[in-house]
Design a protein around this motif. Structure first.
Motif, short mmCIF file in Angstrom:
data_model
loop_
_atom_site.label_atom_id
_atom_site.label_comp_id
_atom_site.label_asym_id
_atom_site.label_seq_id
_atom_site.Cartn_x
_atom_site.Cartn_y
_atom_site.Cartn_z
N ASN A 128 0.82 -1.21 0.00
CA ASN A 128 0.00 0.00 0.00
C ASN A 128 0.85 1.26 0.00
N LEU A 129 1.95 1.24 0.77
CA LEU A 129 2.84 2.40 0.75
C LEU A 129 3.45 2.59 -0.63
N TYR A 130 3.87 1.52 -1.26
CA TYR A 130 4.44 1.64 -2.60
C TYR A 130 3.40 2.16 -3.59
N ASP A 131 2.18 1.74 -3.43
CA ASP A 131 1.11 2.25 -4.29
C ASP A 131 0.91 3.75 -4.07
N THR A 132 0.93 4.19 -2.82
CA THR A 132 0.78 5.61 -2.50
C THR A 132 1.94 6.41 -3.05
N TRP A 133 3.16 5.95 -2.79
CA TRP A 133 4.34 6.70 -3.25
C TRP A 133 4.39 6.78 -4.76
N SER A 134 4.13 5.69 -5.44
CA SER A 134 4.29 5.66 -6.90
C SER A 134 3.13 6.33 -7.63
N SER A 135 2.03 6.58 -6.94
CA SER A 135 0.93 7.33 -7.56
C SER A 135 0.93 8.77 -7.09
N TYR A 136 1.95 9.16 -6.30
CA TYR A 136 2.17 10.55 -5.89
C TYR A 136 1.02 11.10 -5.04
N ARG A 137 0.40 10.22 -4.26
CA ARG A 137 -0.62 10.68 -3.33
C ARG A 137 0.01 10.98 -1.97
N PRO A 138 -0.49 11.98 -1.26
CA PRO A 138 0.03 12.22 0.10
C PRO A 138 -0.30 11.05 1.02
N GLU A 139 0.64 10.77 1.92
CA GLU A 139 0.37 9.77 2.96
C GLU A 139 -0.44 10.39 4.10
N LEU A 140 -0.11 11.64 4.43
CA LEU A 140 -0.67 12.27 5.61
C LEU A 140 -1.14 13.68 5.30
N GLU A 141 -2.17 14.12 6.04
CA GLU A 141 -2.53 15.53 6.03
C GLU A 141 -1.54 16.26 6.94
N GLY A 142 -0.90 17.26 6.40
CA GLY A 142 0.07 18.01 7.17
C GLY A 142 0.80 18.98 6.26
N ILE A 143 1.71 19.74 6.85
CA ILE A 143 2.33 20.85 6.14
C ILE A 143 3.84 20.82 6.35
N VAL A 144 4.58 20.84 5.26
CA VAL A 144 6.03 21.01 5.29
C VAL A 144 6.33 22.47 4.97
N ILE A 145 7.12 23.10 5.81
CA ILE A 145 7.61 24.45 5.53
C ILE A 145 9.10 24.33 5.24
N ALA A 146 9.48 24.64 4.02
CA ALA A 146 10.87 24.51 3.57
C ALA A 146 11.37 25.87 3.13
N TYR A 147 12.41 26.36 3.78
CA TYR A 147 12.85 27.74 3.55
C TYR A 147 14.37 27.81 3.59
N ALA A 148 14.89 28.95 3.16
CA ALA A 148 16.30 29.29 3.40
C ALA A 148 16.35 30.79 3.67
N SER A 149 17.29 31.20 4.51
CA SER A 149 17.35 32.58 4.98
C SER A 149 18.80 33.02 5.09
N VAL A 150 19.07 34.32 4.88
CA VAL A 150 20.42 34.86 5.02
C VAL A 150 20.59 35.56 6.36
N TYR A 151 19.73 36.54 6.64
CA TYR A 151 19.87 37.33 7.86
C TYR A 151 18.81 37.02 8.91
N GLY A 152 18.03 35.97 8.67
CA GLY A 152 17.11 35.51 9.69
C GLY A 152 15.69 36.00 9.55
N ASN A 153 15.40 36.89 8.60
CA ASN A 153 14.05 37.43 8.49
C ASN A 153 13.09 36.44 7.83
N THR A 154 13.54 35.76 6.80
CA THR A 154 12.71 34.72 6.19
C THR A 154 12.54 33.55 7.16
N LYS A 155 13.60 33.23 7.89
CA LYS A 155 13.52 32.19 8.92
C LYS A 155 12.48 32.55 9.97
N LYS A 156 12.43 33.82 10.39
CA LYS A 156 11.46 34.25 11.40
C LYS A 156 10.04 34.03 10.90
N ALA A 157 9.79 34.38 9.63
CA ALA A 157 8.45 34.19 9.06
C ALA A 157 8.08 32.71 9.02
#
Length: 383
Positions: A228-257
């Motif tokens: 079932n996991l392979y079916d989920t991964w290979s069909s590009y469906r989310p496993e879980l409801e949730g949120i990834v926040i992916a960022y990069a920051s130089v002086y910390g202002n984007t990191k703060k947000a």
């Protein structure tokens, strides 16, 4: 290690490797799996990485005793599994090498020979009779090289799955299967969801009681969980409801947000993962972006572009067919902010993405208006 009465494990653990395939950190090492079927005729299933040839041959000799192998079955020609073919054939020159036509072509490229006098070319539907055991071969092109075959032992009902159902981590380390299997799948096989779906449909016609991959543990219980996991991964469906926040920051202002947004989302009961893309293990961030249903990308404007770690991250996603998700944006720019526009453009060819209008638009540092935007974005992501 005994897999069944007639199938033995002769693989090795690698704790010396720091980067698998030159890019994936493997803190708990990795295994290179190989198996032997002992019957009226004997079949060795794949070899191992070049650095472990002698250890593997010793394991083979211990299992074989006075017998010599009749067949060497090569499911996959990637060097971490095929590097010892020539060494094996030097020791056992009368063995028949069993593999696909494309694999034999690659074999000649790697070793300068395709062992033409000792070949058995197999394809979809081919069988190999060993006595009580019969191997049935199933083509699995682009899972994740074009020559790949898997095989099914109809006596013990074992699927030899090549790189399918593999994971990072040596076999002498006790850890959860899913996280390192997900990181392995998304990183290495993730682009090839459609071929994996094809293989899963073929596998569904077989009575599989056990899966023997080329990396990671033998799977023998609760196989529906892994399938079932392979079916989920290979069909590009989310496993879980949730949120990834992916960022990069130089002086910390984007990191703060990003950090403030993560806190607000958590306060609303959301499952949140926060990644600083300049410092984290990129493959973990990519795997979680596929695991969860929503993604927030945060970048400053940098040389009229987006910050390189964010650009690299988005490329890692799109290269692996990122789709079926909701995406929002945090941008920062002191005089000419363009990050949101550029990030959206990088995602424009991805399928079935919902790109939110709600976002955070910072000019240098967070202000009261940005806090209102943050609150509205948190509401939108959790509604």
């Amino acid at each position: 290690m005994r897999i069944t009465n007639d199938i033995r494990y002769i693989g090795v653990n690698d704790h010396k490797v720091d980067l698998f395939e030159g890019q994936y950190k493997v803190k708990n090492g990795i295994s290179y799996n190989s198996y032997v079927i002992l019957d009226e005729k004997t079949a060795v299933m794949d070899t191992v990485d070049a650095n472990f040839g002698q250890a593997w041959l010793n394991n083979l000799k211990e299992v074989m005793g006075d017998r010599t192998p009749d067949y060497l079955v090569i499911h996959h020609m990637e060097p971490d599994h095929s590097a010892n073919i020539a060494n094996f054939m030097e020791l056992y020159p009368d063995t028949t090498v069993v593999s696909s036509a494309k694999a034999f072509a690659m074999m000649k490229q790697f070793f300068g020979t395709d062992f033409a006098d000792h070949q058995m070319v197999i394809k979809e539907g081919s069988t190999l009779e060993l006595g009580e055991h019969t191997l049935h071969f199933v083509a699995a092109p682009m899972v994740h090289w074009p020559e790949v075959m898997v095989s099914y032992d109809s006596k013990d009902k074992v699927l030899f799955s090549a790189d399918g159902f593999g994971k990072f981590g040596a076999l002498d380390v006790d850890e959860e299967w899913a996280d390192e299997a997900r990181r392995y799948f998304i990183g290495i096989v993730g682009k090839y969801g459609a071929p994996v779906q094809t293989l899963l449909k073929k596998a569904a016609t077989l009575d599989i009681r056990m899966i023997c991959p080329l990396h990671g543990p033998v799977l023998s219980e609760n196989l529906g969980y892994y399938l079932n996991l392979y079916d989920t991964w290979s069909s590009y469906r989310p496993e879980l409801e949730g949120i990834v926040i992916a960022y990069a920051s130089v002086y910390g202002n984007t990191k703060k947000a990003a950090s403030c947004l993560a806190e607000e989302l958590s306060n609303r009961g959301a499952d949140v993962k926060l990644y600083d893309l300049a410092r984290c293990d990129m493959s973990e961030a990519v795997a979680d972006a596929f695991r969860y249903s929503k993604l927030v990308l945060g970048s400053l404007t940098y040389n009229g572009e987006i910050f390189p770690p964010v650009r690299n991250f988005i490329h890692e996603l799109t290269e692996r067919n990122y789709q079926n998700r909701t995406v929002a944006f945090i941008e920062n720019g002191t005089w000419a902010p363009t990050a949101t526009r550029i990030m959206k453009k990088m995602l424009e060819d991805s399928k079935n993405l919902t790109l939110l209008d709600a976002g955070i638009h910072i000019k240098s540092a967070m202000n009261e208006t940005n806090m209102e935007e943050l609150d509205a974005l948190a509401d939108e992501l959790t509604k």
